[in-house]
Design an enzyme around this catalytic site. Structure first.
Site, short mmCIF file in Angstrom:
data_model
loop_
_atom_site.label_atom_id
_atom_site.label_comp_id
_atom_site.label_asym_id
_atom_site.label_seq_id
_atom_site.Cartn_x
_atom_site.Cartn_y
_atom_site.Cartn_z
N LYS A 22 17.03 -7.88 9.09
CA LYS A 22 16.74 -9.31 8.86
C LYS A 22 15.54 -9.75 9.71
CE LYS A 22 19.09 -12.62 11.23
NZ LYS A 22 18.30 -13.61 11.97
N ASN A 23 15.55 -9.42 11.01
CA ASN A 23 14.52 -9.96 11.89
C ASN A 23 13.16 -9.28 11.72
OD1 ASN A 23 16.36 -11.80 12.73
ND2 ASN A 23 16.87 -10.76 14.64
N ARG A 94 14.78 -21.26 11.48
CA ARG A 94 13.87 -21.32 12.64
C ARG A 94 12.66 -20.41 12.46
NH1 ARG A 94 14.57 -23.91 16.44
NH2 ARG A 94 13.01 -22.81 17.61
N CYS A 118 19.16 -25.92 17.99
CA CYS A 118 19.78 -24.65 17.63
C CYS A 118 21.06 -24.44 18.42
CB CYS A 118 18.79 -23.53 17.94
SG CYS A 118 19.43 -22.00 17.38
N ARG A 123 15.34 -24.13 21.90
CA ARG A 123 14.49 -23.07 21.33
C ARG A 123 13.02 -23.53 21.42
NH1 ARG A 123 17.82 -19.73 17.86
NH2 ARG A 123 16.07 -18.32 17.53
N PRO A 124 12.47 -23.62 22.62
CA PRO A 124 11.09 -24.10 22.78
C PRO A 124 10.08 -23.14 22.14
CG PRO A 124 11.90 -23.18 24.84
CD PRO A 124 13.06 -23.19 23.90
N ILE A 125 8.89 -23.65 21.89
CA ILE A 125 7.84 -22.76 21.37
C ILE A 125 6.59 -22.85 22.24
CG2 ILE A 125 8.72 -22.88 18.99
CD1 ILE A 125 6.19 -24.60 18.38
N ASP A 126 6.77 -23.20 23.50
CA ASP A 126 5.62 -23.34 24.40
C ASP A 126 4.80 -22.06 24.50
OD1 ASP A 126 8.22 -22.74 25.76
OD2 ASP A 126 6.87 -22.21 27.40
N GLN A 127 5.46 -20.90 24.46
CA GLN A 127 4.72 -19.64 24.56
C GLN A 127 3.95 -19.33 23.27
OE1 GLN A 127 4.63 -17.87 27.60
NE2 GLN A 127 5.55 -19.85 28.15
N ASP A 307 22.03 -10.26 20.52
CA ASP A 307 22.61 -10.47 19.19
C ASP A 307 23.83 -9.60 18.95
OD1 ASP A 307 19.38 -10.95 17.52
OD2 ASP A 307 20.59 -12.23 18.85
N ILE A 329 19.73 -14.26 27.93
CA ILE A 329 18.68 -14.73 27.01
C ILE A 329 18.90 -16.18 26.59
CG2 ILE A 329 17.47 -14.32 24.81
CD1 ILE A 329 17.18 -11.93 26.68
N ARG A 399 23.81 -15.70 6.43
CA ARG A 399 22.39 -15.76 6.84
C ARG A 399 21.88 -14.40 7.24
NH1 ARG A 399 21.38 -18.64 11.70
NH2 ARG A 399 19.39 -17.64 11.31
C1 EPZ Z 1 14.61 -13.80 18.15
O1 EPZ Z 1 14.70 -15.20 18.39
C2 EPZ Z 1 15.71 -13.47 17.15
N1 EPZ Z 1 15.47 -14.19 15.90
C3 EPZ Z 1 17.07 -13.86 17.72
O2 EPZ Z 1 18.05 -13.38 16.80
C4 EPZ Z 1 17.28 -13.11 19.04
O3 EPZ Z 1 18.47 -13.58 19.64
C5 EPZ Z 1 16.10 -13.36 19.99
O4 EPZ Z 1 14.85 -13.04 19.34
C6 EPZ Z 1 16.19 -12.49 21.25
O5 EPZ Z 1 16.19 -11.15 20.88
C7 EPZ Z 1 14.58 -13.65 15.03
O6 EPZ Z 1 14.00 -12.60 15.28
C8 EPZ Z 1 14.38 -14.40 13.74
P1 EPZ Z 1 12.85 -15.37 21.91
P2 EPZ Z 1 13.48 -15.95 19.19
O7 EPZ Z 1 11.60 -16.12 21.66
O8 EPZ Z 1 12.21 -15.33 18.83
C9 EPZ Z 1 12.78 -18.53 25.51
C10 EPZ Z 1 19.87 -13.47 15.32
O9 EPZ Z 1 21.09 -13.57 15.60
N2 EPZ Z 1 11.50 -19.00 24.94
O10 EPZ Z 1 12.79 -13.91 22.19
O11 EPZ Z 1 13.65 -17.42 18.99
C11 EPZ Z 1 13.96 -18.81 24.59
O12 EPZ Z 1 14.45 -20.13 24.80
C12 EPZ Z 1 18.87 -14.33 16.09
O13 EPZ Z 1 19.38 -12.69 14.48
C13 EPZ Z 1 10.79 -20.00 25.60
O14 EPZ Z 1 11.21 -20.50 26.64
O15 EPZ Z 1 13.87 -15.59 20.69
C14 EPZ Z 1 14.95 -17.74 25.00
O16 EPZ Z 1 15.65 -18.18 26.15
C15 EPZ Z 1 19.56 -15.33 17.00
N3 EPZ Z 1 9.60 -20.42 25.08
C16 EPZ Z 1 14.05 -16.55 25.37
O17 EPZ Z 1 12.75 -17.11 25.59
C17 EPZ Z 1 9.09 -19.89 23.92
O18 EPZ Z 1 7.98 -20.31 23.50
C18 EPZ Z 1 13.93 -15.48 24.30
O19 EPZ Z 1 13.65 -16.13 23.09
C19 EPZ Z 1 9.82 -18.88 23.26
C20 EPZ Z 1 11.03 -18.45 23.79
#
Ligand code: EPZ
Length: 430
Positions: A22-23, A94, A118, A123-127, A307, A329, A399
């Site tokens: 999926k991812n 998302r 969420c 779920r910030p997107i600052d990065q 996950d 995480i 999903r």
């Molecule tokens: C991906 O989410 C996956 N989703 C998630 O899987 C998975 O849990 C996660 O990666 C971790 O492996 C998809 O791939 C579609 P991150 P993502 O950015 O990209 C923080 C599932 O069950 N962060 O790696 O949203 C964030 O809050 C789903 O299939 C920031 O602070 O995760 C988190 O604490 C659920 N700022 C950590 O980083 C940012 O700009 C990791 O998040 C981005 C992230």
């Protein structure tokens, strides 16, 4: 309301085929709009709702999407005529924010409504934004949470991610592949789906090196051509069936997997006393007696995947001894614990830690799926428990798991989907 009904207590036995990841699919489908040609993507889990929404978004942008067969689509992005994605699409998914990087990479423009809050926590997107701005884009968040990104020219640049982020790594890759010059992403995510996206982009003529390590180098290219690409098997679906085999004291051959992607899960199952046999593209998991305890700390790949945390908690809830789960995480990934404790588990949550005191037996009960992986955990708990378990809110499960009832049935589980009246509907409650 549709529910999943399980009569538990039967050890799972037999073979199951894992679907495409999926991812990986959610990152590769948006990437296809970077191509000046036609892309054929194989081994897609087309029947999971997240992938269906991604294809609807492609259509909304004007791309032509043809379904070739149950797991293959053809995407012709030459007809894409918009860089705007509305909230009615993004509120369901998302990962729709991957289109920001892809549209920036193709057009230098993107207007994408930010998805809602969420279940896992903020779920910030600052990065993601930090990466886009490093490449020369200006990004503003407008009213109604519309992300408006634009760039006259995208120029390669160093991008240091403050924390390992799958989403930010994906989005920066998508924006960088056609930028002028070299982009170096440091502290990049190393998940299998990042490597799969890089391989897909390179199949289209991109120049991405180092995916799977924490430094990814991207040299921008003028154009990307079409390709035919088969995505990797789903590491988390495979892990879910591995844990289900152990939790029901069964013996299951899980086929169409990449054992290397499952190493952290296999290691933990062996620590709990299960036997894990690896083949080229399959693993066999068996456990004849009660599992032993073990401690879990979720980490970015190659650590234990977050996950898989709820699913593993079910096995530990039945283990002989007390286990500790540390979730590093997400801030809110223990919501399933309340449902498991209704089934007789003895789990206490304190912030990012859960203390799991193993019990001999779980008992079937009416429960709900709080989110995708919590729903998978409820299925495993129902399969392992004595008696009947009814799971509601199963749309979360759909999903991310293709043909989930059929796959577990084929392993001997007594499991079915059923339309059940919602008690609230019966007494007229709103
Ligand atoms: C991906 O989410 C996956 N989703 C998630 O899987 C998975 O849990 C996660 O990666 C971790 O492996 C998809 O791939 C579609 P991150 P993502 O950015 O990209 C923080 C599932 O069950 N962060 O790696 O949203 C964030 O809050 C789903 O299939 C920031 O602070 O995760 C988190 O604490 C659920 N700022 C950590 O980083 C940012 O700009 C990791 O998040 C981005 C992230």
């Amino acid at each position: 309301m549709e529910k999943i009904i399980i009569n538990g207590g039967t050890p799972l036995r037999g073979e199951v085929e894992i679907s495409g990841a999926k991812n990986a699919a959610l990152a590769i489908i948006p990437a296809a709009i970077l191509s000046q040609d036609v892309c054929v993507i194989e081994n897609l889990p087309l029947s999971i709702s997240d992938v269906c929404i991604m294809m609807k978004i492609l259509n909304q942008l004007g791309a032509r999407v043809k379904i070739i067969n149950k797991h293959t689509i053809e995407i012709d992005a030459r007809s894409v005529n918009s860089y705007v994605i509305s909230n009615d699409m993004t509120k369901h998914l998302r990962a729709s924010y991957y289109f920001i990087g892809a549209l920036l990479g193709r057009y230098g423009r993107a207007k994408v409504a930010l998805p809602g809050g969420c279940y896992l926590g903020p779920r910030p997107i600052d990065q993601h934004i930090k990466g886009f701005e490093a490449l020369g884009a200006t990004v503003t968040i407008e009213e109604n949470a519309i992300v408006n990104a634009k760039a006259e020219n995208l120029t390669g640049s160093p991008v240091y991610l403050d924390m390992v982020s799958v989403g930010a790594t994906v989005n920066v890759l998508l924006a960088a592949v056609k930028a002028t010059g070299l982009t170096v992403i440091e502290n990049a995510a190393k998940e299998p789906h990042i490597v799969d996206l890089a391989n897909f982009l390179n199949s289209m003529g991109a120049d991405v090196r180092g995916a799977g390590t924490d430094v990814i180098k991207v040299r921008g290219v003028e154009n990307l051509h079409g390709c035919t690409y088969s995505i990797i098997p789903d590491q988390i679906e495979a892990g879910t069936f591995m844990v289900a085999a152990a939790a029901t004291k069964g013996n299951v051959l899980i086929k169409n997997v990449i054992p290397k992607h499952l190493e952290s899960i296999s290691t933990k199952l062996v620590e709990c006393g299960a036997e894990v046999e690896e083949f080229d593209d399959a693993v066999r998991v068996s456990l004849g007696e009660r599992a032993g305890k073990c401690n879990i700390k979720t980490m970015p790949h190659p650590g234990f995947p977050t996950d898989m945390q709820p699913q593993m908690a079910v096995l530990l809830a039945l283990a002989d001894g007390t286990s500790i789960i540390s979730e590093s995480i997400w801030s809110n990934r223990f919501r399933y614990v309340e449902q498991l404790n209704r089934m007789g588990a003895s789990i206490k949550v304190d912030g990012q830690l859960a203390v799991v005191q193993g019990v001999e037996q779980l008992m079937g009960a009416p429960v709900k799926a709080d989110d995708l992986r919590a729903g998978a955990a409820m299925i495993i708990a129902g399969l392992a428990a004595s008696g009947t378990t009814e799971i509601e809110d199963i749309h979360h499960i759909d999903r991310g798991y293709e043909d989930v009832v059929a796959k577990f049935s084929s392993l001997g589980a007594t499991i079915k989907r059923e339309l059940r009246p919602d008690p609230n509907e019966l007494n007229g409650a709103s």
